[in-house]
Design a protein around this motif. Structure first.
Motif, PDB file in Angstrom:
ATOM      1  N   ARG B 162       3.125 -11.857  12.787  1.00 27.10           N
ATOM      2  CA  ARG B 162       2.848 -10.427  12.618  1.00 27.10           C
ATOM      3  C   ARG B 162       3.103 -10.005  11.173  1.00 27.10           C
ATOM      4  NH1 ARG B 162       6.808  -6.364  13.213  1.00 27.10           N
ATOM      5  NH2 ARG B 162       5.958  -4.273  13.513  1.00 27.10           N
ATOM      6  N   ARG B 165       0.559 -11.591   8.681  1.00 26.09           N
ATOM      7  CA  ARG B 165      -0.714 -10.861   8.649  1.00 26.09           C
ATOM      8  C   ARG B 165      -0.569  -9.566   7.865  1.00 26.09           C
ATOM      9  NH1 ARG B 165      -1.631 -12.767  13.991  1.00 26.09           N
ATOM     10  NH2 ARG B 165      -0.322 -11.078  14.760  1.00 26.09           N
ATOM     11  N   ASP B 172      -4.734  -7.210   0.589  1.00 25.30           N
ATOM     12  CA  ASP B 172      -6.142  -6.791   0.572  1.00 25.30           C
ATOM     13  C   ASP B 172      -6.287  -5.339   0.159  1.00 25.30           C
ATOM     14  OD1 ASP B 172      -7.278  -9.114   1.333  1.00 25.30           O
ATOM     15  OD2 ASP B 172      -8.076  -8.410   3.240  1.00 25.30           O
ATOM     16  N   ASP B 173      -5.511  -4.453   0.783  1.00 25.71           N
ATOM     17  CA  ASP B 173      -5.695  -3.021   0.586  1.00 25.71           C
ATOM     18  C   ASP B 173      -4.426  -2.289   1.037  1.00 25.71           C
ATOM     19  OD1 ASP B 173      -6.373  -0.349   0.677  1.00 25.71           O
ATOM     20  OD2 ASP B 173      -8.345  -0.667   1.590  1.00 25.71           O
ATOM     21  N   ASP B 178      -1.079   1.008   4.849  1.00 25.09           N
ATOM     22  CA  ASP B 178      -0.298   2.217   5.122  1.00 25.09           C
ATOM     23  C   ASP B 178      -0.819   2.908   6.386  1.00 25.09           C
ATOM     24  OD1 ASP B 178       1.694   3.985   4.422  1.00 25.09           O
ATOM     25  OD2 ASP B 178       0.408   5.206   3.149  1.00 25.09           O
ATOM     26  N   LEU B 179      -2.150   2.937   6.535  1.00 22.88           N
ATOM     27  CA  LEU B 179      -2.788   3.650   7.648  1.00 22.88           C
ATOM     28  C   LEU B 179      -2.679   2.930   8.982  1.00 22.88           C
ATOM     29  CD1 LEU B 179      -6.035   4.977   5.921  1.00 22.88           C
ATOM     30  CD2 LEU B 179      -4.029   6.284   6.614  1.00 22.88           C
ATOM     31  N   VAL B 180      -2.276   1.652   8.968  1.00 25.20           N
ATOM     32  CA  VAL B 180      -2.057   0.992  10.265  1.00 25.20           C
ATOM     33  C   VAL B 180      -0.562   0.872  10.554  1.00 25.20           C
ATOM     34  CG1 VAL B 180      -4.236  -0.261  10.265  1.00 25.20           C
ATOM     35  CG2 VAL B 180      -2.211  -1.345   9.308  1.00 25.20           C
ATOM     36  N   GLY B 181       0.251   1.575   9.770  1.00 23.94           N
ATOM     37  CA  GLY B 181       1.675   1.628  10.088  1.00 23.94           C
ATOM     38  C   GLY B 181       2.529   0.626   9.336  1.00 23.94           C
ATOM     39  N   ILE B 182       1.939   0.004   8.283  1.00 27.72           N
ATOM     40  CA  ILE B 182       2.708  -0.970   7.506  1.00 27.72           C
ATOM     41  C   ILE B 182       3.419  -0.263   6.352  1.00 27.72           C
ATOM     42  CG2 ILE B 182       2.520  -2.962   5.965  1.00 27.72           C
ATOM     43  CD1 ILE B 182       0.107  -3.856   7.695  1.00 27.72           C
ATOM     44  N   ASN B 183       4.717  -0.480   6.243  1.00 28.99           N
ATOM     45  CA  ASN B 183       5.467   0.049   5.114  1.00 28.99           C
ATOM     46  C   ASN B 183       5.340  -0.952   3.959  1.00 28.99           C
ATOM     47  OD1 ASN B 183       7.264   1.027   3.291  1.00 28.99           O
ATOM     48  ND2 ASN B 183       9.052   0.931   4.618  1.00 28.99           N
TER      49      ASN B 183
ATOM     50  N   ALA C  50      -2.959  12.773   8.229  1.00 29.46           N
ATOM     51  CA  ALA C  50      -2.537  11.367   8.284  1.00 29.46           C
ATOM     52  C   ALA C  50      -1.368  11.091   7.342  1.00 29.46           C
ATOM     53  CB  ALA C  50      -3.708  10.449   7.933  1.00 29.46           C
ATOM     54  N   ALA C  72       2.879   8.291   5.656  1.00 34.03           N
ATOM     55  CA  ALA C  72       1.719   7.897   6.460  1.00 34.03           C
ATOM     56  C   ALA C  72       2.058   6.799   7.470  1.00 34.03           C
ATOM     57  CB  ALA C  72       0.601   7.446   5.533  1.00 34.03           C
ATOM     58  N   TYR C  73       2.757   5.741   7.028  1.00 32.71           N
ATOM     59  CA  TYR C  73       2.985   4.634   7.958  1.00 32.71           C
ATOM     60  C   TYR C  73       3.889   5.063   9.115  1.00 32.71           C
ATOM     61  CZ  TYR C  73       7.642   3.621   6.018  1.00 32.71           C
ATOM     62  OH  TYR C  73       8.942   3.688   5.645  1.00 32.71           O
ATOM     63  N   VAL C  76       1.848   6.793  11.835  1.00 30.99           N
ATOM     64  CA  VAL C  76       1.186   5.866  12.749  1.00 30.99           C
ATOM     65  C   VAL C  76       2.143   5.537  13.887  1.00 30.99           C
ATOM     66  CG1 VAL C  76       0.124   3.601  12.981  1.00 30.99           C
ATOM     67  CG2 VAL C  76      -0.188   4.898  10.873  1.00 30.99           C
ATOM     68  N   ARG C  77       3.405   5.299  13.531  1.00 31.53           N
ATOM     69  CA  ARG C  77       4.395   4.975  14.568  1.00 31.53           C
ATOM     70  C   ARG C  77       4.620   6.164  15.492  1.00 31.53           C
ATOM     71  NH1 ARG C  77       8.483   1.630  10.559  1.00 31.53           N
ATOM     72  NH2 ARG C  77       6.848   0.165   9.921  1.00 31.53           N
ATOM     73  N   LEU C  82      -5.602   7.125  11.593  1.00 35.86           N
ATOM     74  CA  LEU C  82      -6.783   7.593  10.874  1.00 35.86           C
ATOM     75  C   LEU C  82      -7.796   6.468  10.712  1.00 35.86           C
ATOM     76  CD1 LEU C  82      -8.343   9.599   8.939  1.00 35.86           C
ATOM     77  CD2 LEU C  82      -6.917   8.724   7.100  1.00 35.86           C
ATOM     78  N   PHE C  90      -9.718  -4.811   6.228  1.00 39.18           N
ATOM     79  CA  PHE C  90      -9.117  -5.873   5.409  1.00 39.18           C
ATOM     80  C   PHE C  90     -10.129  -7.001   5.277  1.00 39.18           C
ATOM     81  CE2 PHE C  90      -5.514  -3.807   7.618  1.00 39.18           C
ATOM     82  CZ  PHE C  90      -4.999  -3.169   6.499  1.00 39.18           C
ATOM     83  N   GLU C  97      -7.963 -10.651  13.455  1.00 36.89           N
ATOM     84  CA  GLU C  97      -6.745 -10.392  12.675  1.00 36.89           C
ATOM     85  C   GLU C  97      -6.629  -8.918  12.281  1.00 36.89           C
ATOM     86  OE1 GLU C  97      -5.933 -14.695  10.512  1.00 36.89           O
ATOM     87  OE2 GLU C  97      -7.305 -13.270   9.576  1.00 36.89           O
ATOM     88  N   LYS C 100      -5.276  -7.291  15.240  1.00 35.69           N
ATOM     89  CA  LYS C 100      -3.848  -7.582  15.422  1.00 35.69           C
ATOM     90  C   LYS C 100      -2.996  -6.797  14.427  1.00 35.69           C
ATOM     91  CE  LYS C 100      -3.967 -12.108  17.619  1.00 35.69           C
ATOM     92  NZ  LYS C 100      -3.936 -13.572  17.380  1.00 35.69           N
ATOM     93  N   VAL C 101      -3.481  -6.679  13.192  1.00 39.22           N
ATOM     94  CA  VAL C 101      -2.745  -5.866  12.219  1.00 39.22           C
ATOM     95  C   VAL C 101      -2.699  -4.417  12.689  1.00 39.22           C
ATOM     96  CG1 VAL C 101      -2.796  -4.944   9.866  1.00 39.22           C
ATOM     97  CG2 VAL C 101      -3.205  -7.360  10.250  1.00 39.22           C
ATOM     98  N   TYR C 104       0.303  -3.396  14.501  1.00 34.36           N
ATOM     99  CA  TYR C 104       1.551  -3.674  13.771  1.00 34.36           C
ATOM    100  C   TYR C 104       2.685  -2.736  14.197  1.00 34.36           C
ATOM    101  CZ  TYR C 104       4.757  -4.392   9.851  1.00 34.36           C
ATOM    102  OH  TYR C 104       5.859  -4.663   9.095  1.00 34.36           O
ATOM    103  N   SER C 105       2.335  -1.470  14.509  1.00 28.33           N
ATOM    104  CA  SER C 105       3.380  -0.495  14.829  1.00 28.33           C
ATOM    105  C   SER C 105       3.969  -0.694  16.228  1.00 28.33           C
ATOM    106  CB  SER C 105       2.831   0.926  14.692  1.00 28.33           C
ATOM    107  OG  SER C 105       1.724   1.068  15.566  1.00 28.33           O
ATOM    108  N   ARG C 106       3.384  -1.610  17.021  1.00 31.50           N
ATOM    109  CA  ARG C 106       3.917  -1.985  18.345  1.00 31.50           C
ATOM    110  C   ARG C 106       4.015  -0.819  19.321  1.00 31.50           C
ATOM    111  NH1 ARG C 106       8.715  -5.753  16.073  1.00 31.50           N
ATOM    112  NH2 ARG C 106       7.687  -7.767  16.178  1.00 31.50           N
ATOM    113  N   ARG C 146      -9.483  -0.897  15.297  1.00 34.69           N
ATOM    114  CA  ARG C 146      -8.204  -1.200  14.653  1.00 34.69           C
ATOM    115  C   ARG C 146      -7.244  -0.023  14.801  1.00 34.69           C
ATOM    116  NH1 ARG C 146      -8.303  -2.089   8.306  1.00 34.69           N
ATOM    117  NH2 ARG C 146      -8.515   0.182   8.405  1.00 34.69           N
TER     118      ARG C 146
END
Lengths: 335, 287, 236
Positions: B162, B165, B172-173, B178-183, C50, C72-73, C76-77, C82, C90, C97, C100-101, C104-106, C146
């Motif tokens: 996890r 990835r 990549d971007d 940030d928009l998918v919840g990644i810090n 967002a 923002a992140y 999402v949680r 958005l 990506f 993938e 799956k990304v 990420y916030s589960r 996604r």
């Protein structure tokens, strides 16, 4: 009341400054007549630092080329001076000029190599080149191999005459590098460089040949580094490969430029003077001195990225009128 | 036979270079930072093991030092480097260069400039006899195996986990990450943690194989850098191949004349830069 | 209490003010469309919700919680996803993938890889293709999918139909009821007025950073919307 805008290079300050600079220059020329030899030596050291800082700034701050391998040209300049004056028997002051030219000649083909790398990898790439040149020099017996070579060209000259002569050479060198930097920044090339630095893609689209402009700067500054290298050889009377090709030169140059202010002409001069006094004060502390420099560098980059000069001037004035600025004025006053 | 030997020794040394390089490659891949202090962190880890091994056994010393390297990486990234990322490309370069100078001089202050080595006792001199003239040292072999295993491990981590990835997504971007919840800041911290962990492994094995001094960081960085460029930017397996090619180049050069070893490696690097600037195994477009 | 309450939001890009006091409310399971001409501030509004652009005034509450200091992140949680302008897939990751990304916030919920395959069969066919090689329609579906993988309570979609063939647009819009049937609310920014009205329960019309018309999508008068859209209320 209508408001109109005026585009000008300097402020009112810049009308007075040329006279001050001229007076300063005259004073500096006359200096060896009144100043004791140890002080003249100190001036030479400071001049060399200012040349190094100005050249590195031109490369990184205006050319956008962050290099940590410019010691390659310091080394080539130093060895060329010794080779041309001692082994070819040419007057050392002529040799100094030739050493600078030679550095430019080396820089041109090397640029084709290192320009294939960009950003941080360009930085290390130039460093590898410097290492390679050192490894080659070490193999050359006429240049003294690993233990280095002494400069014998001044052996017939008295100490006082020699130091004064080196002082004047350094003064000419610093005058020429500063003058050409200022003229460069006022030229079309300088404008192109500023455009590239601000937005490389946009400049390229507008027809600025990014690569060629950068190459010109790379070659020009290499000559400046060669000049500095030659002066270092003159004042030390000896060149050793591990010293002259040391990456510490890059560390010092970066420190001076960053602390003074990247991308301005005044900043690096200011930074070099600060560095000169810092090292004078701190050199007894040995390794701690470099640790302090490192910490100071990190603090400046993190907290005042525009450097001390940028912090002081706040972009309100400059000593060398190279930047265009727009000022507002009302119609009545302007007319 | 001499040449076969030289090639095999070079190949094994390549594993060491891959260890020194893979962290550099990862940190660049994720954040576009070239860590100019990478080699110094390797040497720092080696000194850490030397200092600890005086009080305890070698294995425990290594087990203690490597996590410390990872923590150090995470906190330097989050505390100092993350802030510099928004200030242009120059700031992180200058900061890592400053790290380099600070580490070198701290080591000099604490350990002096005397040469040290990580003592691995009898293991250092063990070797396997392949033929009459061909011997493979246990330590070079171990280094190579660790190099391959680490590359493999990193590959699986980046492809299937996890966080792995998320590292690639962030590379990549970062805005989309940030928009998918990644810090991103946390992810950058992890990247540097892994980078310095790997640098530490490389440094310790380096210190077991040869003597070192505080000033050895830059040369470790240069070898790592050459491996990355020879292999091709952004490719983990490329970095391993690059390390091996560099190792073989150096070892063939040293076979001609001992003082030509390093120079020969540099020349391989220059040749790649001239004839195949994208490296031997460049990253595929979009991949 | 609504799921999302936007109260008098203002936002700016540097010196340029883009939003002048926008208010709206969204309830679970609802599709709310925001329409307006280019530069009306639609995308800006989504960015503010967002969390990629800070609001300079006003307040946002989500599930009754103030969003002001949530980056923002973290939003999402909290349950806001958005689908950005330009999709931002990506490019070096495969379709699988990317999905799956997305998780990420589960966050727990209906959406997982299997349900996404059912929602967008086309994506299932492209499972191992990297983002770089996907077509525009595939990218748009992937971008929505996604975002769904985070099982959001509120899905923000920016210009779903932009640059896509009508067939693909129809497929994308056909998936909306499946999404809202899970209780997810959708806030849709759209240039195509007809499309937006058909797909949504509520509509807000934006003009120069202000809401000039708002109401139930079926009840709004077409001419009224057109006038609001082009800012011609005075001449009517």
């Amino acid at each position: 009341m209508e408001i109109s805008y005026v585009v000008s290079r300097g402020t009112r300050l810049n009308k007075v400054l040329p006279f001050i600079f001229a007076a300063l220059l005259l004073a500096l020329v006359a200096l060896p007549k009144v100043l004791a030899i140890p002080y003249q030596v100190k001036f030479v050291q400071a001049f060399i630092l200012i040349i190094l800082a100005t050249m590195w700034n031109l490369l990184a701050g205006f050319g956008g080329l962050v290099s940590i391998g410019q010691q390659a040209f310091i080394g080539i300049g130093a060895y060329s001076l010794v080779y041309i004056s001692d082994i070819q028997g040419i007057n050392p002051f002529v040799a100094l000029a030739l050493a600078a030219v030679l550095c430019g000649v080396f820089a041109l083909p090397l640029s084709f190599l290192v320009f294939r790398l960009s950003g941080g990898y360009f930085a290390i790439g130039t460093w590898v080149i410097a290492e390679i040149i050192k490894l080659f020099v070490v193999q050359v017996k006429t240049l003294g191999g690993g233990s280095g070579i002494s400069l014998g060209a001044f052996s017939g000259m008295g100490r006082e005459t020699r130091i004064a002569a080196i002082y004047w050479s350094a003064l000419v060198a610093i005058f020429l590098t500063l003058l050409s930097t200022i003229l460069l920044m006022r030229s079309k090339l300088g404008l192109a460089l500023t455009a590239i630095r601000d937005d490389e893609t946009a400049a390229g689209v507008l027809g600025v040949n990014v690569l060629r402009n950068r190459r010109s700067v790379f070659v020009m500054v290499s000559m400046g580094f060669g000049l500095a290298g030659g002066l270092i050889a003159m004042s030390n009377l000896r060149v050793q490969p591990d010293d002259i090709f040391s990456v510490n030169y890059s560390a010092i140059m970066i420190f001076m430029v960053v602390i003074g202010g990247l991308g301005t002409i005044e900043g690096p001069i200011f930074g070099a003077i600060i560095y000169y006094f810092l090292q004078d004060r701190l050199k007894d502390y040995g390794t701690w001195y470099l640790i302090i420099l490192g910490l100071l560098g990190i603090a400046i980059v993190s907290l005042a990225p525009e450097g001390l000069w940028g912090w002081i001037s706040r972009n309100r004035f400059s000593l060398f009128a190279t930047k265009y600025r727009i000022s507002q004025m009302s119609k009545e006053r302007g007319a | 036979m001499i040449w076969t030997n030289a090639i095999i020794q070079g190949l094994l040394t390549g594993g060491l270079y891959a260890l020194l390089a893979c962290g550099l490659s990862l940190i660049f891949g994720v954040m576009r930072i070239v860590n100019l202090s990478h080699g110094d962190f390797s040497i720092l880890a080696a000194y850490g093991v030397v200092a600890l091994a005086m009080h305890t056994n070698l294995i425990l010393a290594i087990v203690l030092v490597l996590p410390v390297m990872a923590f150090l990486g995470y906190f330097l990234q989050r505390g100092i480097l993350n802030r510099s990322l928004s200030k242009g490309a120059l700031a992180p370069l200058l900061i890592t260069f400053a790290f380099s100078i600070i580490i070198q001089n701290l080591l000099l202050q604490i350990f002096s400039s005397d040469n040290r080595s990580v003592q691995s006792g009898r293991f250092a001199s063990m070797s396997f006899k392949i033929t009459k003239n061909l011997q493979i040292g246990a330590l070079p072999l171990l280094t190579f195996i660790v190099g391959v295993l680490l590359t493999l491990g990193l590959h699986y981590f980046l492809t299937y986990s996890r966080v792995g990835r998320a590292l690639r997504a962030s590379s990549d971007d970062p805005g989309a990450a940030d928009l998918v919840g990644i810090n991103n800041k946390h992810i950058y911290g992890i990247a540097t943690a892994i980078g310095l962990f790997a640098a530490g492994i490389g440094g310790v094995l380096f210190g077991m194989r040869t003597q070192f001094a505080p000033s050895f960081g830059p040369i470790a960085l240069i070898f790592a850098f050459e491996s990355v460029i020879i292999g091709g930017l952004g490719s983990l397996w490329g970095t391993l191949i690059g390390g091996i090619v560099l190792g073989i180049g150096q070892s063939i050069g040293a076979q001609i004349q001992p003082s030509y070893g390093v120079l020969a490696g540099h020349l391989v690097f220059i040749a790649i830069l001239i004839f195949r600037p994208q490296g031997l195994m460049p990253k595929q477009k979009g991949k | 209490m609504s799921l999302l309450e936007v109260n008098n939001i203002e936002a700016r890009y540097g010196d340029l003010k883009a939003l002048f006091g926008i208010s709206l409310a969204i309830n679970p399971g609802e599709v709310h469309s925001v329409i307006g001409a280019n530069g009306a501030g639609k995308s800006t509004l989504l960015k503010v919700i967002a969390g990629t652009l800070p609001a300079t005034a006003g307040s946002l509450t989500f599930h009754g919680q103030d969003l002001a200091h949530l980056s923002a992140y973290k939003r999402v949680r909290a349950g806001i996803s958005l689908v950005p302008e330009g999709r931002r897939i990506f490019s070096s990751l495969t379709v699988e993938e990317n999905l799956k990304v997305g998780s990420y916030s589960r966050r727990k919920g209906h959406w997982n890889l299997n349900n996404i395959r059912d929602l967008y069969p086309l994506l299932a066919e492209r499972w191992d293709r990297i983002g770089f090689h996907c077509s525009g329609g595939e990218l748009q579906m992937l971008a929505i999918a996604r975002a769904l993988m985070a099982n959001p309570d509120l899905l923000l979609i920016d210009e779903a139909s932009l640059g896509l063939a009508p067939v693909v647009v129809a497929q994308v819009y056909a998936s909306l009821p499946h999404i809202t049937s899970q209780g997810t609310a959708v806030l849709l920014v759209e240039q195509d007025m007809q499309q937006a009205l058909r797909a949504s329960t509520h509509t807000s019309v934006l003009l120069e950073g202000k809401v000039v018309l708002e109401g139930s999508s079926s009840a709004l008068n077409k001419d009224e919307i057109k006038r609001a859209y082009f800012g011609m209320e005075g001449r009517a």
